[in-house]
Design a protein around this motif. Structure first.
Motif, PDB file in Angstrom:
ATOM      1  N   PRO A 164       0.837  -1.202   0.000  1.00 44.30           N
ATOM      2  CA  PRO A 164       0.000   0.000   0.000  1.00 44.30           C
ATOM      3  C   PRO A 164       0.871   1.250   0.000  1.00 44.30           C
ATOM      4  CG  PRO A 164       0.084  -0.924   2.205  1.00 44.30           C
ATOM      5  CD  PRO A 164       0.833  -1.874   1.315  1.00 44.30           C
ATOM      6  N   TYR A 165       0.364   2.299  -0.643  1.00 40.12           N
ATOM      7  CA  TYR A 165       1.118   3.543  -0.767  1.00 40.12           C
ATOM      8  C   TYR A 165       0.118   4.680  -0.880  1.00 40.12           C
ATOM      9  CZ  TYR A 165       5.157   6.361  -2.221  1.00 40.12           C
ATOM     10  OH  TYR A 165       6.175   7.274  -2.296  1.00 40.12           O
ATOM     11  N   THR A 166       0.380   5.752  -0.181  1.00 39.27           N
ATOM     12  CA  THR A 166      -0.546   6.877  -0.191  1.00 39.27           C
ATOM     13  C   THR A 166      -0.059   7.947  -1.157  1.00 39.27           C
ATOM     14  OG1 THR A 166      -1.230   6.461   2.103  1.00 39.27           O
ATOM     15  CG2 THR A 166      -1.661   8.657   1.201  1.00 39.27           C
ATOM     16  N   ILE A 167      -0.924   8.291  -2.127  1.00 41.17           N
ATOM     17  CA  ILE A 167      -0.617   9.310  -3.128  1.00 41.17           C
ATOM     18  C   ILE A 167      -1.715  10.367  -3.081  1.00 41.17           C
ATOM     19  CG2 ILE A 167      -0.218   9.771  -5.570  1.00 41.17           C
ATOM     20  CD1 ILE A 167       0.581   6.836  -5.891  1.00 41.17           C
ATOM     21  N   ASN A 168      -1.334  11.600  -2.772  1.00 46.67           N
ATOM     22  CA  ASN A 168      -2.306  12.702  -2.676  1.00 46.67           C
ATOM     23  C   ASN A 168      -3.469  12.357  -1.750  1.00 46.67           C
ATOM     24  OD1 ASN A 168      -0.829  14.293  -4.515  1.00 46.67           O
ATOM     25  ND2 ASN A 168      -1.856  13.335  -6.266  1.00 46.67           N
ATOM     26  N   GLY A 169      -3.135  11.714  -0.642  1.00 45.09           N
ATOM     27  CA  GLY A 169      -4.135  11.378   0.355  1.00 45.09           C
ATOM     28  C   GLY A 169      -4.927  10.124   0.081  1.00 45.09           C
ATOM     29  N   GLU A 170      -4.692   9.463  -1.043  1.00 44.30           N
ATOM     30  CA  GLU A 170      -5.414   8.243  -1.394  1.00 44.30           C
ATOM     31  C   GLU A 170      -4.508   7.039  -1.257  1.00 44.30           C
ATOM     32  OE1 GLU A 170      -7.845   6.231  -5.165  1.00 44.30           O
ATOM     33  OE2 GLU A 170      -6.701   8.088  -5.438  1.00 44.30           O
ATOM     34  N   ARG A 171      -4.988   6.041  -0.524  1.00 44.03           N
ATOM     35  CA  ARG A 171      -4.223   4.801  -0.352  1.00 44.03           C
ATOM     36  C   ARG A 171      -4.494   3.884  -1.536  1.00 44.03           C
ATOM     37  NH1 ARG A 171      -2.767   0.760   4.463  1.00 44.03           N
ATOM     38  NH2 ARG A 171      -3.678  -1.157   3.661  1.00 44.03           N
ATOM     39  N   VAL A 172      -3.425   3.530  -2.241  1.00 44.87           N
ATOM     40  CA  VAL A 172      -3.536   2.642  -3.398  1.00 44.87           C
ATOM     41  C   VAL A 172      -2.543   1.491  -3.211  1.00 44.87           C
ATOM     42  CG1 VAL A 172      -4.251   4.505  -4.930  1.00 44.87           C
ATOM     43  CG2 VAL A 172      -1.822   3.954  -4.714  1.00 44.87           C
ATOM     44  N   TRP A 173      -2.730   0.439  -4.006  1.00 46.21           N
ATOM     45  CA  TRP A 173      -1.799  -0.682  -3.999  1.00 46.21           C
ATOM     46  C   TRP A 173      -0.864  -0.557  -5.192  1.00 46.21           C
ATOM     47  CZ3 TRP A 173      -0.974  -4.331  -0.281  1.00 46.21           C
ATOM     48  CH2 TRP A 173      -1.867  -4.316   0.788  1.00 46.21           C
ATOM     49  N   VAL A 174       0.423  -0.614  -4.912  1.00 49.38           N
ATOM     50  CA  VAL A 174       1.452  -0.414  -5.926  1.00 49.38           C
ATOM     51  C   VAL A 174       2.148  -1.743  -6.211  1.00 49.38           C
ATOM     52  CG1 VAL A 174       3.656   0.720  -6.422  1.00 49.38           C
ATOM     53  CG2 VAL A 174       1.823   1.996  -5.288  1.00 49.38           C
ATOM     54  N   GLU A 175       2.415  -2.017  -7.488  1.00 53.79           N
ATOM     55  CA  GLU A 175       3.192  -3.185  -7.894  1.00 53.79           C
ATOM     56  C   GLU A 175       4.467  -2.710  -8.584  1.00 53.79           C
ATOM     57  OE1 GLU A 175       0.838  -5.657 -10.382  1.00 53.79           O
ATOM     58  OE2 GLU A 175      -0.410  -6.418  -8.742  1.00 53.79           O
ATOM     59  N   THR A 176       5.603  -3.244  -8.156  1.00 53.38           N
ATOM     60  CA  THR A 176       6.879  -2.903  -8.774  1.00 53.38           C
ATOM     61  C   THR A 176       7.735  -4.164  -8.887  1.00 53.38           C
ATOM     62  OG1 THR A 176       8.012  -2.458  -6.677  1.00 53.38           O
ATOM     63  CG2 THR A 176       6.840  -0.621  -7.706  1.00 53.38           C
ATOM     64  N   LEU A 177       8.689  -4.139  -9.786  1.00 54.84           N
ATOM     65  CA  LEU A 177       9.621  -5.253  -9.937  1.00 54.84           C
ATOM     66  C   LEU A 177      10.863  -5.039  -9.075  1.00 54.84           C
ATOM     67  CD1 LEU A 177       9.608  -6.047 -13.772  1.00 54.84           C
ATOM     68  CD2 LEU A 177       8.681  -7.462 -11.917  1.00 54.84           C
ATOM     69  N   ASP A 178      11.444  -6.137  -8.652  1.00 57.82           N
ATOM     70  CA  ASP A 178      12.736  -6.123  -7.976  1.00 57.82           C
ATOM     71  C   ASP A 178      13.405  -7.464  -8.229  1.00 57.82           C
ATOM     72  OD1 ASP A 178      14.876  -5.265  -6.408  1.00 57.82           O
ATOM     73  OD2 ASP A 178      13.585  -4.476  -4.834  1.00 57.82           O
ATOM     74  N   VAL A 179      14.670  -7.573  -7.820  1.00 54.36           N
ATOM     75  CA  VAL A 179      15.340  -8.865  -7.961  1.00 54.36           C
ATOM     76  C   VAL A 179      14.692  -9.877  -7.020  1.00 54.36           C
ATOM     77  CG1 VAL A 179      17.555  -8.025  -8.789  1.00 54.36           C
ATOM     78  CG2 VAL A 179      17.105  -8.069  -6.332  1.00 54.36           C
ATOM     79  N   GLY A 180      14.685 -11.133  -7.441  1.00 51.39           N
ATOM     80  CA  GLY A 180      14.020 -12.176  -6.684  1.00 51.39           C
ATOM     81  C   GLY A 180      14.821 -12.658  -5.490  1.00 51.39           C
ATOM     82  N   ASN A 181      14.189 -13.496  -4.686  1.00 51.68           N
ATOM     83  CA  ASN A 181      14.839 -14.084  -3.520  1.00 51.68           C
ATOM     84  C   ASN A 181      15.789 -15.200  -3.950  1.00 51.68           C
ATOM     85  OD1 ASN A 181      13.202 -12.418  -1.909  1.00 51.68           O
ATOM     86  ND2 ASN A 181      11.571 -13.951  -1.885  1.00 51.68           N
ATOM     87  N   ASP A 182      16.917 -15.288  -3.272  1.00 46.66           N
ATOM     88  CA  ASP A 182      17.884 -16.341  -3.603  1.00 46.66           C
ATOM     89  C   ASP A 182      17.571 -17.634  -2.871  1.00 46.66           C
ATOM     90  OD1 ASP A 182      20.574 -17.138  -4.813  1.00 46.66           O
ATOM     91  OD2 ASP A 182      20.941 -17.504  -2.667  1.00 46.66           O
ATOM     92  N   ASN A 183      17.048 -17.530  -1.649  1.00 41.83           N
ATOM     93  CA  ASN A 183      16.697 -18.704  -0.841  1.00 41.83           C
ATOM     94  C   ASN A 183      17.859 -19.689  -0.678  1.00 41.83           C
ATOM     95  OD1 ASN A 183      13.991 -17.836  -0.450  1.00 41.83           O
ATOM     96  ND2 ASN A 183      13.456 -18.585  -2.482  1.00 41.83           N
ATOM     97  N   GLY A 184      19.067 -19.140  -0.556  1.00 40.31           N
ATOM     98  CA  GLY A 184      20.233 -19.977  -0.307  1.00 40.31           C
ATOM     99  C   GLY A 184      20.764 -20.722  -1.511  1.00 40.31           C
ATOM    100  N   ARG A 185      20.269 -20.408  -2.707  1.00 39.67           N
ATOM    101  CA  ARG A 185      20.664 -21.175  -3.893  1.00 39.67           C
ATOM    102  C   ARG A 185      22.074 -20.839  -4.358  1.00 39.67           C
ATOM    103  NH1 ARG A 185      18.016 -24.489  -7.097  1.00 39.67           N
ATOM    104  NH2 ARG A 185      18.761 -24.865  -9.213  1.00 39.67           N
ATOM    105  N   HIS A 186      22.392 -19.555  -4.495  1.00 35.63           N
ATOM    106  CA  HIS A 186      23.697 -19.151  -5.018  1.00 35.63           C
ATOM    107  C   HIS A 186      24.507 -18.270  -4.058  1.00 35.63           C
ATOM    108  CE1 HIS A 186      22.762 -20.917  -8.840  1.00 35.63           C
ATOM    109  NE2 HIS A 186      21.780 -20.069  -9.097  1.00 35.63           N
ATOM    110  N   PHE A 187      23.852 -17.492  -3.224  1.00 37.52           N
ATOM    111  CA  PHE A 187      24.568 -16.491  -2.446  1.00 37.52           C
ATOM    112  C   PHE A 187      25.592 -17.074  -1.469  1.00 37.52           C
ATOM    113  CE2 PHE A 187      21.225 -12.856  -2.903  1.00 37.52           C
ATOM    114  CZ  PHE A 187      21.454 -12.839  -4.264  1.00 37.52           C
TER     115      PHE A 187
END
Length: 278
Positions: free
Chosen positions: A197-220
């Protein structure tokens, strides 16, 4: 090579500071600390003592940074598509809005102690904020995009550019957020969808954005071990905790091409093949 400061009594600010210096921490450094308080063993005064000892070593020209991620600011029904049912709406309404005083206890006592300090500064990403205190705190935390919150346009990118360091105190490379930063620089990173959730001009909206995925111990863990071996990183035992001080720029320079190789041979890590919500 490994040196120790294993305690026979609860750790004090002085004994902790001695351990940090043996690990390589110096006055004036900009350092992000990934930590486990319990791994240190008994500490006289708990997390505040650990934070005080780190700040005393870094001095007035250094900066202490900690991850203050807020996993509670996320969609409780990430797989629900379309108009929400009344139950979904109720669950989503219960998700807190991010604010700079929102607790981050899921990250541990040391990060939450830094967050609560007078004079600390926190970045404003709803899920992936960091908190800093010290000479460059405002500079490090001032900009963080909603998308790819761990990438170049983030506090992690600024720490990289400043020649900062990572202190792993009782945790492994599965907790090293800079490996996510390195993955954002690879040609085909694994991806995930953040929703919050993110508030823009007083209105709460749901925002979707991309990011790098979880590694879950696979390579890191493998990536971190290989870097430490080739860079000759010295492990120091502070209290009962295994600690390593790692230069950010050297780690990233090693990790980007090596992780590119690992991802290219991992058919489960094709970009977009396992996009999921966070």
């Amino acid at each position: 090579m490994r040196t120790t400061t294993t305690p026979t009594s609860p750790l004090t600010p002085a004994t902790l500071a001695e351990g940090w210096r043996k690990a390589g921490l110096e006055e004036g450094m900009d350092v992000i600390v990934h930590s486990s308080l319990s791994s240190l063993g008994p500490v006289d005064g708990g997390a505040p003592t650990v934070v005080d000892s780190l700040r005393s070593v870094l001095g007035p020209t250094g900066t202490l940074v900690v991850p203050t991620f807020t996993w509670q600011v996320t969609d409780p029904d990430p797989d629900h598509v379309g108009v929400p049912t009344s139950d979904v709406s109720k669950r989503r309404a219960s998700v807190p809005d991010f604010h700079t005083n929102l607790d981050t206890t899921s990250m541990g006592a040391i990060p939450d102690t830094v967050r609560a300090l007078p004079g600390s500064v926190r970045s404003t990403h709803p899920q992936a904020s960091v908190t800093a205190i010290g000479h460059r705190a405002t500079e490090i935390t001032s900009h963080q995009t909603l998308g790819f919150a761990l990438g170049p346009t983030s506090p992690f990118g600024r720490l990289h550019d400043l020649g900062g360091y990572i202190l792993l105190a009782g945790v492994g490379h599965d907790r090293n957020t800079f490996l996510h930063y390195a993955e954002t620089l690879t040609p085909s990173p694994r991806l995930k969808l953040r929703r919050f959730p993110y508030t823009i001009n007083g209105e709460r909206v749901w925002v979707e954005t991309l990011d790098v995925g979880n590694d879950n111990g696979r390579h890191f863990p493998t990536l971190g071990r290989e870097f430490e071996e080739q860079a000759g990183i010295q492990e120091v035992i502070v209290g009962n905790a295994r600690c390593r001080l790692i230069p950010v720029q050297a780690l990233v320079a090693f990790s980007v091409p090596r992780l590119t190789e690992l991802l290219a041979t991992d058919t489960t890590s094709l970009p977009g093949s396992q996009i999921h919500s966070s």
